[in-house]
Design a protein around this motif. Sequence first.
Motif, PDB file in Angstrom:
ATOM      1  N   THR A   8       0.837  -1.199   0.000  1.00 33.41           N
ATOM      2  CA  THR A   8       0.000   0.000   0.000  1.00 33.41           C
ATOM      3  C   THR A   8       0.877   1.255   0.000  1.00 33.41           C
ATOM      4  N   PHE A  36      -2.109  -2.979  -3.874  1.00 27.94           N
ATOM      5  CA  PHE A  36      -3.178  -1.988  -3.839  1.00 27.94           C
ATOM      6  C   PHE A  36      -2.763  -0.684  -4.520  1.00 27.94           C
ATOM      7  N   ILE A  52      -5.309  -5.007  -6.908  1.00 26.16           N
ATOM      8  CA  ILE A  52      -6.640  -4.461  -6.647  1.00 26.16           C
ATOM      9  C   ILE A  52      -6.536  -2.954  -6.808  1.00 26.16           C
ATOM     10  N   ASP A  53      -6.944  -2.462  -7.980  1.00 21.65           N
ATOM     11  CA  ASP A  53      -6.881  -1.033  -8.279  1.00 21.65           C
ATOM     12  C   ASP A  53      -8.241  -0.434  -7.949  1.00 21.65           C
ATOM     13  N   LEU A  54      -8.338   0.243  -6.822  1.00 21.87           N
ATOM     14  CA  LEU A  54      -9.617   0.762  -6.354  1.00 21.87           C
ATOM     15  C   LEU A  54     -10.227   1.771  -7.319  1.00 21.87           C
ATOM     16  N   SER A  55      -9.388   2.601  -7.963  1.00 24.28           N
ATOM     17  CA  SER A  55      -9.916   3.607  -8.892  1.00 24.28           C
ATOM     18  C   SER A  55     -10.523   2.938 -10.118  1.00 24.28           C
ATOM     19  N   GLU A  68     -11.782  -0.140 -10.210  1.00 27.91           N
ATOM     20  CA  GLU A  68     -13.012  -0.799  -9.782  1.00 27.91           C
ATOM     21  C   GLU A  68     -14.150   0.203  -9.665  1.00 27.91           C
TER      22      GLU A  68
END
Length: 216
Positions: free
Chosen positions: A154, A178, A194-197, A199
């Motif tokens: 992170t 992340f 896991i690319d939050l933007s 998703e």
Amino acid sequence: MIEEKVKIPQATSKRLPLYYRFLQNLTNAGKKRVSSSELSELMKIDAATIRRDFSHFGALGRKGYGYDVQYLVNFFRQTLDQDEVTDVALVGVGSLGNAFLKYNFHKNHNTRIVLAFDPKAPVEGHIISGIPVFPPSMLKEKMLEFNIELVLLTVPAQVAQEVTDKVVKTGIKGILNFTPVRLAAPENVRVHTIDLSVELQTLIYFIKNDVKDSHM
């Protein structure tokens, strides 16, 4: 752990923890048996997909009866090594990293964060949410000391690859990334991103298209 000799698709592997979670909920609710259609309704996964996933592991159910819930819970617990806790290191104690430390996974999963690294930490280390945090200069020493094989990454995007290059030298087997960076790592190190933007953008796209479809 899923044995390598069990040749199952990657998409099926990703659904196994979901099956385990929902089956645990059914057990807690006192449910003794369940059909693929009932699981489908609960999980919002097509019943045919569920039956196909389960078929990779042999005869888990009986025609006309369905599946024994406790048997499936025990089966997936063993398949996923739920009784064996995996120690994890967190690299990067920013906003997201802090949230992970406060939550920690062992309360609900078979993983637990036991070690963290952050540039602001003193050489002797300090404690955040019960977890020892050390500076990156101590990374190799502490990773080997704690026998870490899995890392949560992170860190800021601009240092993600540099940090990855350092952690892979400690002999780790996996990185849960992340950051938005597509990391380069040796073949023997599995990287899941896991690319939050991305998703979020994907979710927005589907929502907008759902609205368009409803007006057609």
